[in-house]
Design an enzyme around this catalytic site. Structure first.
Site, PDB file in Angstrom:
ATOM      1  N   TYR A   1      -4.290  -8.905   2.601  1.00 43.02           N
ATOM      2  CA  TYR A   1      -4.919  -9.652   1.502  1.00 43.02           C
ATOM      3  C   TYR A   1      -6.236 -10.297   1.925  1.00 43.02           C
ATOM      4  O   TYR A   1      -7.142 -10.448   1.115  1.00 43.02           O
ATOM      5  CB  TYR A   1      -3.985 -10.766   1.015  1.00 43.02           C
ATOM      6  CG  TYR A   1      -3.051 -10.365  -0.092  1.00 43.02           C
ATOM      7  CD1 TYR A   1      -2.064  -9.409   0.119  1.00 43.02           C
ATOM      8  CD2 TYR A   1      -3.141 -10.959  -1.350  1.00 43.02           C
ATOM      9  CE1 TYR A   1      -1.198  -9.055  -0.891  1.00 43.02           C
ATOM     10  CE2 TYR A   1      -2.276 -10.612  -2.368  1.00 43.02           C
ATOM     11  CZ  TYR A   1      -1.310  -9.657  -2.131  1.00 43.02           C
ATOM     12  OH  TYR A   1      -0.450  -9.309  -3.131  1.00 43.02           O
TER      13      TYR A   1
ATOM     14  N   LYS B   1       7.431  -3.359   9.089  1.00 41.31           N
ATOM     15  CA  LYS B   1       7.304  -1.899   9.190  1.00 41.31           C
ATOM     16  C   LYS B   1       6.901  -1.594  10.626  1.00 41.31           C
ATOM     17  O   LYS B   1       5.893  -0.931  10.899  1.00 41.31           O
ATOM     18  CB  LYS B   1       6.265  -1.404   8.163  1.00 41.31           C
ATOM     19  CG  LYS B   1       6.171   0.103   8.005  1.00 41.31           C
ATOM     20  CD  LYS B   1       7.369   0.745   7.329  1.00 41.31           C
ATOM     21  CE  LYS B   1       7.243   2.263   7.359  1.00 41.31           C
ATOM     22  NZ  LYS B   1       8.488   2.942   6.897  1.00 41.31           N
TER      23      LYS B   1
ATOM     24  N   ASP C   1      10.881  -0.347   3.751  1.00 45.69           N
ATOM     25  CA  ASP C   1      11.342   0.700   2.826  1.00 45.69           C
ATOM     26  C   ASP C   1      12.853   0.597   2.632  1.00 45.69           C
ATOM     27  O   ASP C   1      13.374   0.641   1.508  1.00 45.69           O
ATOM     28  CB  ASP C   1      10.914   2.105   3.301  1.00 45.69           C
ATOM     29  CG  ASP C   1      11.210   2.376   4.767  1.00 45.69           C
ATOM     30  OD1 ASP C   1      11.577   1.432   5.505  1.00 45.69           O
ATOM     31  OD2 ASP C   1      11.077   3.537   5.195  1.00 45.69           O
TER      32      ASP C   1
ATOM     33  N   ASP D   1       4.877  -9.629  -1.628  1.00 45.31           N
ATOM     34  CA  ASP D   1       4.410  -9.474  -3.011  1.00 45.31           C
ATOM     35  C   ASP D   1       5.279  -8.443  -3.733  1.00 45.31           C
ATOM     36  O   ASP D   1       5.776  -8.672  -4.832  1.00 45.31           O
ATOM     37  CB  ASP D   1       2.940  -9.031  -3.008  1.00 45.31           C
ATOM     38  CG  ASP D   1       2.400  -8.826  -4.405  1.00 45.31           C
ATOM     39  OD1 ASP D   1       2.642  -9.691  -5.267  1.00 45.31           O
ATOM     40  OD2 ASP D   1       1.750  -7.785  -4.640  1.00 45.31           O
TER      41      ASP D   1
ATOM     42  N   ASP E   1       8.743  -9.148  -6.618  1.00 46.42           N
ATOM     43  CA  ASP E   1       8.852  -8.616  -7.980  1.00 46.42           C
ATOM     44  C   ASP E   1      10.146  -7.816  -8.135  1.00 46.42           C
ATOM     45  O   ASP E   1      10.843  -7.900  -9.151  1.00 46.42           O
ATOM     46  CB  ASP E   1       7.662  -7.705  -8.327  1.00 46.42           C
ATOM     47  CG  ASP E   1       6.496  -8.469  -8.950  1.00 46.42           C
ATOM     48  OD1 ASP E   1       6.330  -9.659  -8.611  1.00 46.42           O
ATOM     49  OD2 ASP E   1       5.751  -7.883  -9.760  1.00 46.42           O
TER      50      ASP E   1
END
Ligand code: IPM
Ligand code: MG
Length: 349
Positions: free
Chosen positions: A136, A187, A219, A243, A247
């Protein structure tokens, strides 16, 4: 208690009005709100989505209650002027690095979840998302021409050890207040940034022998959140993965309209906002669900203003209102935004 009130765009003004109503009812005269412009609404008046005056107010108040930003009328603007830059700018300027996003299933809303009852029941998790680093904010970033004159875009994913350490500590501390289970999501099978992340999390874990730490690749975590969300208690993860996963988690527990968040700096000063967006399609119609914002107000009382009893009182009133059948359109009902606020108000008393 002085609170900066940044209603913002779209449904922002409607939902924050309900949260203010509830906070005033619970705290009374001691709480005072100062309004300022933010997002597209600020750009239209001042030419900037995060005016200097707004930033100044936010620096001087105890906490910030934030509605939402995002306005289709700003879609044509260059990135620096887009409403989203306002929230990113506030996070960076106020060093709000610790983002707490609880996702809990209200039992009476089980039917709203896209997941089967046996998968979703008992879900109550807290995502601790790092909020001021990662891809970001990493530099260099931009768009350029490559050596064959093709256009390319690039961003930099990066964390330094201090940034990882401080969010890891928040994760462990948060786990201690719950059932002492912490899952770090990365990851590290592919990314250098994630390898450092995991190394530092393991180092910090030495200070918290009482917390059970596990690691998961992002994942797999996405799959597990849908398969068996109740296996998670506290999650720590970086800005981008957080982020996306927050959601996902919100959809699992029903409506995104219900979920609050806190974004804290090292002094527990915070910005409190629902995790949903500005919903321009229903703006001004009194259809939006104010519960995510009302619950964000409860988090404000808990984390910054240290009024745990009042926070719990609001959360209980929301649960009671839902139990009694209060539903806005997103929950399959026909209550307006302010009727939902009033239902919570009634449940408080
Ligand atoms: C969020 C939002 C923001 C983010 C946007 C509006 C910049 O999606 O708070 O999750 O990506 O962090
Ligand atoms: Mg998001």
């Amino acid at each position: 208690m002085r609170i900066a009130l940044l209603a913002g765009d779209g449904i922002g003004p409607e939902i924050t009005a309900e949260a203010v109503k509830i906070l005033k009812a619970v705290v009374g005269q001691e709480i005072e709100f100062d309004e300022a412009l933010i997002g597209g609404a600020a750009w239209k008046v001042t030419g900037s989505p995060l005016p200097e005056e707004t930033l100044k107010l936010c620096r001087s108040t105890d906490a910030i209650l934030f509605g939402s930003v995002g306005d289709p009328e700003c879609d044509h603007l260059e990135r620096a002027l887009r409403p989203e830059q306002a929230i990113l700018g506030l996070r960076r300027e106020l060093d709000l690095f610790a983002n707490l996003r609880p996702a809990r299933l209200f039992p009476e809303l089980q039917a709203e979840s896209p997941l089967k009852e046996n998968r979703i029941s008992g879900t109550d998790l807290m995502i601790v998302r790092e909020l001021t680093g990662d891809v970001y904010f990493g530099t260099p970033r931009g768009q350029r021409k490559d050596d064959q004159n093709r256009r390319e875009g690039f961003d930099t994913m990066r964390y330094n050890e201090d940034e990882v350490r401080r969010i890891a500590r928040i994760g462990f501390e948060t786990a201690r207040t719950r059932s002492s289970n912490l899952c770090s999501i990365d990851k590290s099978n592919v990314l250098e940034t994630s390898q450092l992340w995991r190394t530092i999390v393991l180092e910090v874990a030495q200070e918290y022998p009482d917390v059970a730490l596990s690691h998961m690749y992002v994942d797999n975590a996405a799959m597990q959140l849908v398969r068996a969300p109740d296996q998670f208690d506290v999650i720590i993860t970086g800005n981008l993965f957080g982020d996306i996963l927050s959601d996902l988690a919100s959809a699992c527990v029903g409506s995104i309209g219900l979920l609050p968040s806190a974004s804290l700096n090292s002094e527990n000063k915070g910005l409190y906002e629902p995790i949903h967006g500005s919903a321009p399609d229903i703006a001004g119609q009194g259809k939006a669900n104010p519960l995510g914002t009302i619950l964000s107000g409860a988090m404000m009382l808990r984390y910054t203003l240290k009024r745990e009893d009042d926070a719990a009182r609001i959360e209980k009133a929301v649960a009671t209102a839902l139990e009694k059948g209060a539903r806005t359109a997103d929950l399959g009902g026909n209550m307006s935004t302010s009727e939902m606020g009033n239902a919570v108000l009634a449940a408080l008393n």
